[in-house]
Design an enzyme around this catalytic site. Structure first.
Site, PDB file in Angstrom:
ATOM      1  N   ARG A   1       5.293  16.572  -4.595  1.00 38.42           N
ATOM      2  CA  ARG A   1       3.832  16.849  -5.443  1.00 38.42           C
ATOM      3  C   ARG A   1       3.859  18.155  -5.559  1.00 38.42           C
ATOM      4  NH1 ARG A   1       0.768  12.684  -2.001  1.00 38.42           N
ATOM      5  NH2 ARG A   1      -1.175  14.122  -2.293  1.00 38.42           N
TER       6      ARG A   1
ATOM      7  N   ASN B   1      -8.585  -1.220   4.020  1.00 37.97           N
ATOM      8  CA  ASN B   1      -8.734  -1.254   2.601  1.00 37.97           C
ATOM      9  C   ASN B   1      -7.691  -2.262   2.142  1.00 37.97           C
ATOM     10  OD1 ASN B   1      -6.586   0.529   3.425  1.00 37.97           O
ATOM     11  ND2 ASN B   1      -6.642   1.140   1.278  1.00 37.97           N
ATOM     12  N   ASP B   2      -6.812  -2.434   3.045  1.00 36.14           N
ATOM     13  CA  ASP B   2      -5.458  -3.719   2.590  1.00 36.14           C
ATOM     14  C   ASP B   2      -5.766  -4.893   2.997  1.00 36.14           C
ATOM     15  OD1 ASP B   2      -4.105  -1.446   1.686  1.00 36.14           O
ATOM     16  OD2 ASP B   2      -3.739  -0.983   3.681  1.00 36.14           O
TER      17      ASP B   2
ATOM     18  N   ASP C   1       0.945  -1.296  -0.068  1.00 33.73           N
ATOM     19  CA  ASP C   1      -0.160   0.021  -0.122  1.00 33.73           C
ATOM     20  C   ASP C   1       0.694   1.014  -0.149  1.00 33.73           C
ATOM     21  OD1 ASP C   1      -2.348   1.543   0.355  1.00 33.73           O
ATOM     22  OD2 ASP C   1      -1.981   1.557   2.358  1.00 33.73           O
ATOM     23  N   LYS C   2       0.319   2.465  -0.357  1.00 35.67           N
ATOM     24  CA  LYS C   2       1.435   3.727  -0.185  1.00 35.67           C
ATOM     25  C   LYS C   2       1.011   4.205   1.083  1.00 35.67           C
ATOM     26  CE  LYS C   2       0.563   7.298  -2.357  1.00 35.67           C
ATOM     27  NZ  LYS C   2       0.765   8.472  -1.320  1.00 35.67           N
TER      28      LYS C   2
ATOM     29  N   GLY D   1      -5.092   3.685  -3.487  1.00 40.11           N
ATOM     30  CA  GLY D   1      -6.493   4.179  -3.819  1.00 40.11           C
ATOM     31  C   GLY D   1      -6.138   5.518  -4.240  1.00 40.11           C
TER      32      GLY D   1
ATOM     33  N   ASP E   1      -1.536  -0.993   6.060  1.00 39.37           N
ATOM     34  CA  ASP E   1      -1.939  -0.738   7.085  1.00 39.37           C
ATOM     35  C   ASP E   1      -3.299  -0.351   7.519  1.00 39.37           C
ATOM     36  OD1 ASP E   1      -1.119   2.585   7.495  1.00 39.37           O
ATOM     37  OD2 ASP E   1      -1.713   1.615   5.650  1.00 39.37           O
TER      38      ASP E   1
END
Length: 1226
Positions: free
Chosen positions: A609, A831-832, A415-416, A690, A828
């Site tokens: 970013r 959603n994972d 996951d990010k 996501g 973590d």
């Protein structure tokens, strides 16, 4: 109301979800109040309660379910059959010999699995019993979470978590909104805004809420977190009113209420029907690759066993065909036996032989493996390097069945947000007309001490530029959706308090926006608040400026920008716009575009970013036109989104560029280093998130997943809109395969220079299209195959905009590909969870986002950086240990049973055992079990620090390399050889026997009384010593415990044998072993033969190892040789250099070694052309490049044997050993 409900339902279904997707609906009575008579009749449905279940067993089904799972194992089922056979027919050995070990295995495993499941029950109960507040009869009542029902009206207070999926009825805020963080669902800790139903938002007390009379019609539960379609029918006035409900009204289980005092909401999906629960995969039993190998080997041994029993049965009847041998006088058969049919007799004999030889199947191996896994898992929990002081947490092992799988990982899915990054945005700099501004220190609303003055890089701009600069700062203070809170406590830390004074604290649905507003505050412009439609700013002169907020053109992922229209206090109208550079630059008509673009590109490469800011002054007429456009689009019932997008497109044009900003989502400590190590270890890392594409790509660059020279391939919605999916896939496939010439990236793993590094970016929508079965296109069937082929040739893959279930689909797709690689998923948030459950190994991170990932994972670690040690050290050790354990068990059982097979040729196939019953029973339980158990717990074939510093060593054990068939056959052949040496050695040493005067059998050359039990005991003694010493020879890491266990188990065997044969035991009905052992040891030649036979058995293995290591050493063996010469400190020192970049990144430590002659390796000398020595684990030969090491020349080639400087065998002169890891390049 003009139209009836059925017409409305049809319309809603058509415009909200599309007719074909309309699923069967459910009807919910709010507060369990029935609708008034005369409305359409509803059938009240039954809904589940709010209980969450993550455990596997219950108190009632534990024994049957666990027994079923255990007897699915080949060995357990086989031993059960053997045990039953021993009970039914007359067999040469006692039922206890197989019943006792089986009972022990089943019990130990059941206790272990029961304990692990009990921990899951405990965690479930903690969730199910937490209190919730429900409105009943105008009062608030406390209930346990599991007692919540669909239709209950729930009161949730600030910082509480939603107990189930709810529809928001009203909130403490006047506008009926509430703010929510969904950190445990999608990893985002930013605040999102949700809206109450318009007609009920004014009901703010328990009494008022209790008076609501309405029903909700909505779709049945489905797992998409971002989609919800329903409507609410309100029967308050004389006329019933229907209002649409969408995802903006739906509060999901697991999300947390923020910055809102309280809300009232109605439960619509509960328990295992909540969207989060539907996104969980079902818990299935995960089996490791080693266990699958074990089962395959067992089947081979089962075939060997059956063939042995078959051969012996046939030979028995051949032998007995001679009438003289049929019935010896001392063993006449009864009448009943004579009458039995020959087939039944033969079958009984076959079963008897099966029982006699059944010890070739090592049931105790399963016990030892279970104990090794269970006890071995504590080494992860006790590891101080995996303890996080900040969290005060250690690594946790939820299931120990997969320890060795950690050493076999080929794909890592991570996951990010919150896993690779800290989910903590920091404003880095802004660039206005080419001038760069860097605030000294600003993080999360905390101004660092000593950062009072503004730090500006660049010369001070002139007056016109100054005006532009202030306009830029104002634009960033106004163009956002940030809310201001005076003070907030998060995790016990008060935010927004500085030097004792309470200051504002910003919250927003986007953490980037917060960072930008905080950055402006550092640069002298402070956003204060939004009141009555006016935004207030405190400028550098401490004056408050007011701007009337007229319109907000919200951000969306297609436009990738947002705008606001404001009226300044002097009446001037401005449109301020900020967004991604690709969506702003094409709309700009003036401004210093080139300078700003250069800075944006520079920052993007740094992994920051970036956003661009532009503005457009508006005249009153232009503003009227804008209003007209927007109101027309907003009121449209059909294609509203499309019409709004067109309106935004017309409004956001002719912009003047102001500048750009750079924000950093800080990576977790050592995240980049960990990813780099995983790459060097031969693993492929995929990021599944996501998050939006630009953000995720920036993180991938920062974490070194993508490098500067990586060529990015895009498979995104944007691209598939321009070309068909079919064309895009074939284009990408051509690009990748043209470069790699049809070979997969694995062949060139790590070869840089000649081969372009590819990185693939794919989004959720395109992935759905790739995965969708049976498209109209005739070629569609192989989309998955083409996609997999592209992925195989990419060094890294980024999947963005992923729903939780899509993450699991990706893992499943890779698992099912033709190589069947071992996958690991790490995340973590809740959603994972589905991805963690789908992968072979699931790792949860104890992050800020709740504990659901941790609870459902196989292992949990405090930070991402701990993954490196977990795989490269613990995983490596576990795999080495268990593979030796499995091979050794089969080996020692072949040594044990093959002499028994040979013995049948010398006893007329009469099923006579060679060994005593005590020896048969205790061989695997006592005499040989402890040394291998201890070896499998503490063996370290290479120093731990070397494994960490040289990740390429992980490749030596990849793809289950130590449990491949050739190695298994070698061990089996070795076992057969040892058995033949033991049996025939003993036989020929004692074959000239005579009778003594008292009728006993004596060997003339040894003067030893000799019978079948003496012979069996002699073979057994050599056997126990040989297999134990074989393990001692394989041990690299000696501690006092090894010495104690290995020599202790040999002493125990001797002491047991002396006691067993030296005492007449009253409970035995036979005394066949009486004095046998002492008698054997009283003979000198017996001692000599024992020593000779042990040496003869062990010699071939030792010779084979020496030759193999000299001619074809693996990287691991080179390091072992080097360590053997006492050079570990030097090795580590150079590992550190490698780590700090002083050695080439493509130089595995293992490739550093001595030149064969001092002067033979000058650069460019012809001597360099020697062909390299092939490595067993390498697909093809390569040359090696490395830098100076201990005054050695820069380049050298492989030498066949370890040679020292000047050809001398003096190991003190700087040397190392030859060979390159697989990623070496020249």
């Amino acid at each position: 109301m003009g139209m009836d409900f059925s017409t409305l339902r049809t319309l809603i279904s058509r415009y909200c979800v599309g007719e074909e997707n309309w699923v069967d609906s459910r009807t919910i009575y709010i507060g369990h109040k029935e609708p008034p008579p005369g409305t359409e009749a509803f059938i009240q449905q039954r809904f589940p309660d709010n209980r969450i279940v993550s455990s596997k067993y219950t108190f009632w089904n534990f024994i049957p379910k666990n027994m079923f799972e255990q007897f699915r194992r080949v060995a357990n089922f086989y031993f059960l059959i053997i045990f039953l056979v021993q009970l039914i027919i007359d067999t040469p050995t006692s039922p206890i010999t197989s019943g006792l070990p089986l009972f022990f295995v089943i019990t130990v495993t059941a206790i272990k699995q029961g304990y692990e499941d009990w921990l899951r029950h405990k965690a479930d109960n903690a969730v199910n019993q937490c209190p919730v507040h429900v409105v009943q009869h105008g009062k608030v009542v406390r209930k346990q979470s599991r007692r919540l029902r669909v239709g209950d009206v729930v009161l949730v207070k600030e910082d509480e978590t939603f107990p189930c999926d709810l529809i928001l009825l009203s909130s403490s805020r006047g506008d009926g909104t509430c703010f929510v963080t969904t950190a445990s669902l999608d990893g985002e800790s930013s605040h999102k805004t949700y809206y109450a139903v318009q007609d009920t938002k004014a009901y703010n007390t328990e009494k008022e809420v209790d008076s609501i009379h309405a029903t909700i019609e909505c779709e049945q539960p489905q797992p998409d977190l971002y989609k919800y379609v329903g409507r609410i029918n309100i029967y308050m006035e004389s006329e019933p009113v229907a209002r649409p409900l969408g995802s903006e009204n739906l509060l999901l289980r697991g999300a947390t209420l923020k910055n809102t005092e309280y809300i009232y909401a109605v439960a619509i999906y509960t328990g295992m029907e909540t969207k989060m629960a539907l996104n969980y995969q079902s818990k299935s039993q995960k089996r490791s690759a080693v266990e699958k190998s074990m089962n395959a080997y067992l089947l081979v041994y089962l075939c060997i066993l059956i063939s042995k029993a078959l051969i012996n049965t046939v030979l028995k009847y051949v032998w007995q065909a001679d009438p003289n041998r049929d019935e010896p006088w001392y063993n006449e058969r009864t009448e009943a036996e004579r009458q039995r049919h020959i087939v039944i007799r033969a079958f009984t004999d076959f079963l008897a032989f099966m029982v006699l030889f059944n010890y070739i199947i090592p049931v105790s191996m399963y016990v030892t493996v279970e104990m090794q896994k269970f006890l071995g898992s504590y080494f992860i929990m006790w590891d101080d390097e995996m303890f996080d002081e900040e969290l005060g947490e250690r690594a946790v092992v939820n299931t120990s069945d997969l320890n060795e799988e950690l050493g076999q990982v080929e794909y890592v899915f991570t996951d990010k947000t919150g896993t690779l990054t800290e989910n903590n945005m920091e404003f880095i700099e802004c660039c206005v007309d080419g001038h760069v501004y860097v605030p000294q220190a600003i993080c999360n609303g905390q101004v660092m001490p000593g950062a009072a003055s503004m730090d500006m890089i660049d010369t001070s701009p002139g007056p016109e530029a100054r005006e532009h600069e202030e306009l830029f700062f104002r634009a960033l203070c106004l163009c956002h959706t940030v809310q201001v809170k005076e003070e907030e406590t998060v995790d016990g830390i008060k935010h927004g308090i500085h030097q004792g004074k309470s200051t504002s604290f910003y919250i927003s649905s986007s953490p980037d926006e917060v960072a930008l507003v905080e950055g402006m505050k550092r640069l002298g412009f402070t956003y204060l608040r939004l009141t009555d439609g006016h935004m207030e700013i405190l400028n550098r002169e401490d004056e408050i400026e007011k701007f009337e907020l007229l319109e907000v053109l919200t951000f969306d992922s297609v436009r990738r920008r947002m705008s606001v229209i404001v009226r300044a206090s002097n009446g001037e109208l401005y449109l301020f716009c900020k967004g991604a550079d690709s969506s702003i630059f094409p709309r700009v008509i003036s401004g210093k575009v080139d300078q700003v673009r250069a800075r944006v590109e520079h920052n993007a490469v740094e992994g920051l970013r970036t956003l661009c800011v532009a503005y457009r002054p508006l005249s009153q007429e232009q503003y009227q036109e804008v209003c007209h456009l927007l109101s027309g689009a907003k009121l449209a019932l059909q294609d509203r989104d499309k019409r709004l997008a067109e309106a935004y497109d017309l409004i956001e044009k002719d912009l003047i560029l102001l500048g750009a900003t750079a924000v950093e989502d800080r990576l977790q400590e050592k995240a980049a280093d960990t990813i780099e190590s995983l790459h060097k270890a031969g693993m492929k890392v995929w990021v599944l998130t996501g998050d939006k594409m630009e953000t995720a790509a920036a993180t991938c660059y920062a974490s070194k997943l993508f490098r500067r020279n990586t060529q990015i391939l895009e498979l995104t919605t944007k691209r598939t809109e321009e070309q068909s999916l079919h064309d895009v896939l074939f284009d990408l496939s051509r690009t990748v395969l043209r470069q790699h010439g049809g070979m997969t990236r694995d062949t060139f793993s790590g070869l840089s220079g000649d081969y372009t590094d590819y990185g693939l970016i794919i989004d959720g929508a395109t992935l759905s299209a790739v995965m969708r079965p049976g498209q109209e296109d005739s070629n569609s069937g192989n989309y998955k195959e083409i996609f997999l082929e592209i992925c195989r040739n990419c060094s890294a893959v980024l999947c963005c905009r992923m729903a939780p279930l899509q993450k699991a689909q990706i893992v499943k797709l890779i698992k099912a590909s033709k190589e069947h690689p071992i996958t690991l998923a790490i995340g973590d948030g809740a959603n994972d969870v589905s991805m963690i459950l789908e992968a072979h190994v699931g790792i949860g991170i104890m992050g800020k986002e709740g504990r659901q990932a941790m609870r459902n994972s196989d292992y949990a670690i405090p930070k991402f950086k701990h993954l490196k040690k977990m795989l490269l050290v613990h995983g490596h050790y576990y795999y080495i240990r268990i593979s030796e354990l499995v091979q050794y068990f089969f080996y020692k059982n072949v040594c044990f049973i093959f002499p028994q097979f040979l013995y049948q040729f010398f006893c007329g196939f009469s099923q006579q055992p060679l060994y005593d019953t005590a020896y048969l029973t205790l061989y695997n339980i006592s005499f040989t079990s402890l040394p291998i158990l201890l070896y499998s717990l503490i063996e370290q074939h290479i120093n731990m620090d070397i494994l960490k510093k040289d990740p390429s060593l992980y490749r030596d054990i990849a793809k289950n390399s130590l449990l491949r068939w050739p190695i298994f056959i070698y061990w089996t052949v070795l076992g057969v050889y040892d058995a033949i040496v033991m049996f025939f050695g003993a036989y020929f040493l004692f074959d000239n026997t005579t009778f003594t005067s008292n009728g006993q059998l004596m060997t003339t050359n040894t003067q030893m009384m000799f019978g079948n039990w003496t012979f069996g005991t002699l073979v057994f003694t050599v056997l126990v010593f040989t297999v134990t010493l074989k393990l001692a020879l394989d041990t690299h890491y000696w501690t006092w415990i090894n010495h104690f266990v290995i020599w202790g188990s040999l002493i125990f065997f001797v002491v047991f044998s002396l006691l067993w044969g030296g005492i007449i035991w009253p409970f035995l009905n036979y005394q066949r072993m009486y004095y046998v052992f002492m008698q054997m040891l009283s003979s000198g030649p017996a001692w000599l033969s024992i020593i000779l036979l042990i040496s003869a058995s062990l010699l071939p293995d030792v010779v084979k190892k020496v030759i193999w290591r000299a001619l074809w050493p693996t990287t691991t063996e080179r390091i072992q040789m080097y360590a053997g010469f006492g050079y570990v400190p030097a090795l580590l020192d150079n590992a550190d250099k490698l780590y700090k970049g002083q050695l080439s990144e493509f130089t595995p430590l293992a490739s550093l070694h001595a030149p064969s002659k001092a002067g033979s390796h000058r650069r460019g000398s012809g001597n360099q052309r020697n062909p390299p020595n092939p490595r067993r684990s390498e697909p093809f030969n390569k040359k090696v490049m490395f830098t100076r090491w201990q005054r050695m020349p820069d380049y050298c080639t492989f030498t066949p044997l370890l040679r020292f400087v000047d050809g001398s065998h003096h190991p003190r002169q700087g040397h190392a050993y030859s060979g390159a890891g697989t990623e070496t390049s020249f």
